[in-house]
Design a protein around this motif. Structure first.
Motif, PDB file in Angstrom:
ATOM      1  N   LEU A  40       0.820  -1.209   0.000  1.00  7.26           N
ATOM      2  CA  LEU A  40       0.000   0.000   0.000  1.00  7.26           C
ATOM      3  C   LEU A  40       0.859   1.267   0.000  1.00  7.26           C
ATOM      4  CD1 LEU A  40      -2.964  -0.540  -0.041  1.00  7.26           C
ATOM      5  CD2 LEU A  40      -3.104   0.023   2.387  1.00  7.26           C
ATOM      6  N   THR A  41       1.829   1.330   0.896  1.00  3.77           N
ATOM      7  CA  THR A  41       2.579   2.584   1.060  1.00  3.77           C
ATOM      8  C   THR A  41       3.420   2.896  -0.185  1.00  3.77           C
ATOM      9  OG1 THR A  41       4.298   1.338   2.241  1.00  3.77           O
ATOM     10  CG2 THR A  41       2.650   2.470   3.579  1.00  3.77           C
ATOM     11  N   SER A  42       4.062   1.884  -0.765  1.00  2.00           N
ATOM     12  CA  SER A  42       4.914   2.192  -1.917  1.00  2.00           C
ATOM     13  C   SER A  42       4.060   2.487  -3.152  1.00  2.00           C
ATOM     14  CB  SER A  42       5.930   1.077  -2.181  1.00  2.00           C
ATOM     15  OG  SER A  42       5.294  -0.083  -2.643  1.00  2.00           O
ATOM     16  N   THR A  43       2.899   1.887  -3.242  1.00  2.00           N
ATOM     17  CA  THR A  43       2.002   2.198  -4.357  1.00  2.00           C
ATOM     18  C   THR A  43       1.515   3.644  -4.245  1.00  2.00           C
ATOM     19  OG1 THR A  43       1.272  -0.089  -4.568  1.00  2.00           O
ATOM     20  CG2 THR A  43      -0.193   1.596  -5.467  1.00  2.00           C
ATOM     21  N   TYR A  44       1.113   4.035  -3.048  1.00  2.00           N
ATOM     22  CA  TYR A  44       0.627   5.398  -2.866  1.00  2.00           C
ATOM     23  C   TYR A  44       1.757   6.409  -3.109  1.00  2.00           C
ATOM     24  CZ  TYR A  44      -1.830   9.451  -1.043  1.00  2.00           C
ATOM     25  OH  TYR A  44      -2.416  10.673  -0.921  1.00  2.00           O
ATOM     26  N   ALA A  45       2.959   6.063  -2.650  1.00  2.00           N
ATOM     27  CA  ALA A  45       4.103   6.958  -2.868  1.00  2.00           C
ATOM     28  C   ALA A  45       4.339   7.175  -4.362  1.00  2.00           C
ATOM     29  CB  ALA A  45       5.356   6.379  -2.200  1.00  2.00           C
ATOM     30  N   ARG A  46       4.197   6.113  -5.143  1.00  2.00           N
ATOM     31  CA  ARG A  46       4.416   6.284  -6.579  1.00  2.00           C
ATOM     32  C   ARG A  46       3.315   7.121  -7.228  1.00  2.00           C
ATOM     33  NH1 ARG A  46       7.835   4.088 -10.404  1.00  2.00           N
ATOM     34  NH2 ARG A  46       8.655   2.682  -8.842  1.00  2.00           N
ATOM     35  N   LEU A  47       2.094   6.934  -6.762  1.00  2.00           N
ATOM     36  CA  LEU A  47       0.986   7.754  -7.291  1.00  2.00           C
ATOM     37  C   LEU A  47       1.237   9.231  -7.013  1.00  2.00           C
ATOM     38  CD1 LEU A  47      -2.204   5.694  -6.272  1.00  2.00           C
ATOM     39  CD2 LEU A  47      -1.285   6.005  -8.568  1.00  2.00           C
ATOM     40  N   CYS A  48       1.810   9.522  -5.835  1.00  2.00           N
ATOM     41  CA  CYS A  48       2.114  10.919  -5.491  1.00  2.00           C
ATOM     42  C   CYS A  48       3.272  11.422  -6.329  1.00  2.00           C
ATOM     43  CB  CYS A  48       2.449  11.039  -4.000  1.00  2.00           C
ATOM     44  SG  CYS A  48       1.018  10.715  -2.947  1.00  2.00           S
ATOM     45  N   HIS A  49       4.312  10.585  -6.456  1.00  2.00           N
ATOM     46  CA  HIS A  49       5.503  10.971  -7.223  1.00  2.00           C
ATOM     47  C   HIS A  49       5.175  11.290  -8.671  1.00  2.00           C
ATOM     48  CE1 HIS A  49       9.444  10.016  -9.278  1.00  2.00           C
ATOM     49  NE2 HIS A  49       9.790  10.937  -8.406  1.00  2.00           N
ATOM     50  N   LEU A 319       3.346  -3.790  -9.119  1.00  2.00           N
ATOM     51  CA  LEU A 319       2.073  -3.368  -8.506  1.00  2.00           C
ATOM     52  C   LEU A 319       1.882  -1.862  -8.612  1.00  2.00           C
ATOM     53  CD1 LEU A 319      -0.427  -3.655  -6.651  1.00  2.00           C
ATOM     54  CD2 LEU A 319       1.149  -3.652  -4.697  1.00  2.00           C
ATOM     55  N   ALA A 320       2.904  -1.105  -8.190  1.00  2.00           N
ATOM     56  CA  ALA A 320       2.795   0.362  -8.184  1.00  2.00           C
ATOM     57  C   ALA A 320       2.603   0.886  -9.608  1.00  2.00           C
ATOM     58  CB  ALA A 320       4.041   0.978  -7.556  1.00  2.00           C
ATOM     59  N   GLU A 321       3.365   0.323 -10.543  1.00  2.00           N
ATOM     60  CA  GLU A 321       3.280   0.787 -11.932  1.00  2.00           C
ATOM     61  C   GLU A 321       1.913   0.480 -12.540  1.00  2.00           C
ATOM     62  OE1 GLU A 321       4.760   3.029 -14.660  1.00  2.00           O
ATOM     63  OE2 GLU A 321       5.883   2.523 -12.852  1.00  2.00           O
ATOM     64  N   CYS A 322       1.421  -0.721 -12.269  1.00  2.00           N
ATOM     65  CA  CYS A 322       0.110  -1.125 -12.809  1.00  2.00           C
ATOM     66  C   CYS A 322      -1.001  -0.246 -12.244  1.00  2.00           C
ATOM     67  CB  CYS A 322      -0.176  -2.591 -12.486  1.00  2.00           C
ATOM     68  SG  CYS A 322       0.890  -3.748 -13.359  1.00  2.00           S
ATOM     69  N   VAL A 323      -0.923   0.066 -10.941  1.00  2.00           N
ATOM     70  CA  VAL A 323      -1.935   0.937 -10.335  1.00  2.00           C
ATOM     71  C   VAL A 323      -1.871   2.326 -10.983  1.00  2.00           C
ATOM     72  CG1 VAL A 323      -2.645   2.111  -8.209  1.00  2.00           C
ATOM     73  CG2 VAL A 323      -2.088  -0.335  -8.165  1.00  2.00           C
ATOM     74  N   CYS A 324      -0.639   2.833 -11.205  1.00  3.68           N
ATOM     75  CA  CYS A 324      -0.500   4.136 -11.872  1.00  3.68           C
ATOM     76  C   CYS A 324      -1.213   4.145 -13.219  1.00  3.68           C
ATOM     77  CB  CYS A 324       0.982   4.481 -12.088  1.00  3.68           C
ATOM     78  SG  CYS A 324       1.820   5.068 -10.598  1.00  3.68           S
ATOM     79  N   LEU A 325      -1.000   3.116 -14.014  1.00 13.41           N
ATOM     80  CA  LEU A 325      -1.601   3.126 -15.358  1.00 13.41           C
ATOM     81  C   LEU A 325      -3.111   2.941 -15.318  1.00 13.41           C
ATOM     82  CD1 LEU A 325       0.751   1.916 -18.108  1.00 13.41           C
ATOM     83  CD2 LEU A 325       0.928   3.768 -16.504  1.00 13.41           C
ATOM     84  N   THR A 326      -3.598   2.215 -14.314  1.00 12.15           N
ATOM     85  CA  THR A 326      -5.048   2.097 -14.144  1.00 12.15           C
ATOM     86  C   THR A 326      -5.636   3.468 -13.807  1.00 12.15           C
ATOM     87  OG1 THR A 326      -4.786  -0.158 -13.304  1.00 12.15           O
ATOM     88  CG2 THR A 326      -6.889   0.939 -12.840  1.00 12.15           C
ATOM     89  N   LEU A 327      -5.037   4.119 -12.818  1.00 12.81           N
ATOM     90  CA  LEU A 327      -5.574   5.411 -12.362  1.00 12.81           C
ATOM     91  C   LEU A 327      -5.454   6.466 -13.453  1.00 12.81           C
ATOM     92  CD1 LEU A 327      -6.909   6.351  -9.745  1.00 12.81           C
ATOM     93  CD2 LEU A 327      -4.749   7.430  -9.136  1.00 12.81           C
ATOM     94  N   GLN A 328      -4.347   6.427 -14.177  1.00 11.82           N
ATOM     95  CA  GLN A 328      -4.145   7.380 -15.259  1.00 11.82           C
ATOM     96  C   GLN A 328      -5.234   7.252 -16.323  1.00 11.82           C
ATOM     97  OE1 GLN A 328      -0.105   6.939 -16.402  1.00 11.82           O
ATOM     98  NE2 GLN A 328       0.084   9.085 -16.961  1.00 11.82           N
ATOM     99  N   THR A 329      -5.643   6.015 -16.581  1.00 14.47           N
ATOM    100  CA  THR A 329      -6.719   5.796 -17.547  1.00 14.47           C
ATOM    101  C   THR A 329      -8.047   6.275 -16.986  1.00 14.47           C
ATOM    102  OG1 THR A 329      -5.488   3.920 -18.397  1.00 14.47           O
ATOM    103  CG2 THR A 329      -7.795   4.058 -19.026  1.00 14.47           C
TER     104      THR A 329
END
Ligand code: Q9C
Ligand code: ZN
Length: 493
Positions: A40-49, A319-329
């Motif tokens: 959770l924490t590293s995924t959220y950090a990447r979304l912020c970054h 995980l973090a990268e995949c979540v980024c691309l989902t949210l970006q879409t």
């Protein structure tokens, strides 16, 4: 690119609370060791970054009430989980052993209630039109948990409770659940197997019933019961190594025809990313961009009312990268459909670029289509074939189909193949070789890709290279500028 989109009906919600990072494994158990707070924490950090979190409407979580939990779970089971708050480590361990692949922590009950509450907040915001769509980053995951049982890291069934909530409290009549986690969400399936108002779709690593949870009920011919017949859709992956083309083909040839015919009022995604490249559980090869495509393909449904809820995903970078691309879409950024030629790329290390599905995937597609043809008009064609004898029972995932389908191994797939080849999905990922050693210069990569070999890394891409050394692949999507290293490149080369 639309930055700082104002909140409103077109906005995207993001729901996250660092308190859900409090649960963690307190004893030695190799099976549960991958379900860590850093998911959770590293995924959220990447979304912020990436500046993505800032572009979302960030909604607070709430703790679900016991009444919410009892939409799916029994009062007795809720009481058992509630009791874990005051247990010793030894007592928690003893209780966990009553279930399959589960651990408990003194924070399990509040975190699991928060995971459900976050999911309900998201559904409320989307169904009332406060936002257009959104994502909830939650722990523990939910899709394996059942009326009376925790299972597979899951305590309360976040998505199943959300679907029941949407039905009972918002009066929705048709809800589509898309479970792209690599495990079968048997908890969701069981909750709705008799219910025609919830269409449950899951694909899952199956390997002819040898992969966890090894259930007969996960196969393509299990379609629901009574009035729910036809509203459970299982796509078993009988081989590992599935790629973007396999995933997108299942969407195009199985999920989307049914989903369009079903015409949902709400789409819930059990968004597990253990189906992404690099994950130790899934052992699949879909790149992060694939999840942008999958999300994009779902957005025309239910007027875009889509709620993605995190399930699995155990390779932190992927995980973090995949979540980024989902949210970006979800935020409306364009999906790069790929620019290099679709045909004529030989099987080999460059197979990740291959736009064609595997034989084993086509076999699953054909079988699930045959099993569901009695229930869905959109699957009934004059030339729809029968269930196939598994031709890929042994060996690897089978040849990929590169314009020469008449080579024997694919004979039984001819009808489906003709359909796929006459209307192939577009090439789905752009990729470039990076720091590829001389021994790999024999790779038959398209010239446009080879030209880019050796370009300097951007900051976020170096972070991905860190734990794998310099050998690997960098993936880049032109619009999204996301980078990713394929750890499997070592063995492929
Ligand atoms: N190697 C979720 O992804 N262990 N749960 C399987 C097979 C249990 C997965 C062992 C995996 C549970 C939410
Ligand atoms: Zn999973």
């Amino acid at each position: 690119m639309a930055k700082n989109r104002p909140p409103g009906p077109q906005g995207t919600a993001l729901i996250y609370d660092k308190d859900m990072a409090r649960v963690r494994l307190l004893w030695d158990d190799p099976e549960c060791a991958i379900e860590v707070p850093e998911r959770l924490t590293s995924t959220y950090a990447r979304l912020c970054h990436r500046g993505l979190a800032q572009r979302c409407v960030q909604l607070p979580v709430r703790e679900a009430t016991e009444e919410d939990l009892e939409l799916v779970h029994s009062p007795e089971y809720v009481a058992v989980v509630k009791g874990t708050q005051t247990m010793s480590r030894e007592q928690l361990h003893t209780l966990a052993q009553q279930y399959d692949a589960v651990y408990f922590h003194p924070s399990t009950f509040p975190c699991a209630r928060m995971a459900v509450g976050a999911t309900l907040q998201l559904v409320d915001a989307v169904v009332t039109g406060a936002v257009g769509n959104g994502m909830a980053l939650v722990r523990p995951p939910g899709h394996h948990s059942q009326r009376d049982a925790a299972n597979g890291f899951c305590v309360f069934n976040n998505v199943a409770i959300a679907a029941e909530h949407a039905k009972r409290r918002h009066g929705l009549q048709r809800i589509l659940i898309v479970d792209w986690d690599i495990h079968h969400g048997q908890g969701i399936q069981r909750a709705f197997e008799n219910d025609p108002s919830v269409l449950y779709f899951s694909w899952h690593r199956y390997e002819h019933q040898s992969f966890w949870p090894r259930l007969r009920e996960s196969d393509y011919d299990v379609v629901g019961q009574g009035p729910g017949r036809g509203f459970t859709v299982n796509v078993p992956w009988n081989k590992v190594g599935m790629r973007n083309a396999d995933y997108v083909s299942v969407f195009l040839h199985v999920l989307l025809p049914l989903a369009i015919e079903f015409d949902p009022e709400l789409v819930l995604v059990s968004a597990g990313y253990d189906s992404g490249i690099g994950d130790p559980e899934g052992e699949m090869k879909a790149t992060p961009e694939c999840f942008a495509h999958l999300t994009f393909l779902l957005l025309p449904l239910a007027r875009g009312r889509l709620c993605a809820v995190l399930e699995g995903g155990y390779y932190l970078q992927s995980l973090a990268e995949c979540v980024c691309l989902t949210l970006q879409t979800l935020l409306g950024d364009p999906v790069d459909l790929g620019t290099f030629p679709s045909w004529g790329i030989p099987e080999g290390p460059s197979c990740l670029f291959n736009p064609c599905p595997h034989c084993s995937a086509l076999e699953s597609i054909q079988n699930v289509r045959a099993a569901h043809a009695p229930h869905w008009a959109s699957l009934r064609h004059e030339n729809s074939g029968p269930v196939l004898t598994p031709s890929t029972w042994q060996g690897d995932a089978g040849p990929s189909l590169l314009g020469t389908p008449s080579t024997g191994t694919t004979d039984g797939l001819k009808p489906l193949l003709d359909k796929v080849l006459s209307c192939p999905p577009r090439s789905l990922c752009t990729g470039i070789g990076l720091a590829v050693p001389d021994s790999a210069s024999g790779l038959n990569l398209p010239p446009a890709l080879l030209q880019e070999k050796g370009v300097p890394l951007r900051e976020e891409e170096e972070a991905l290279i860190g734990d794998e050394g310099t050998l690997g692949w960098r993936w880049r999507s032109k619009q999204t500028r996301s980078g990713f290293l394929c750890p499997g490149a070592h063995t492929d080369l």
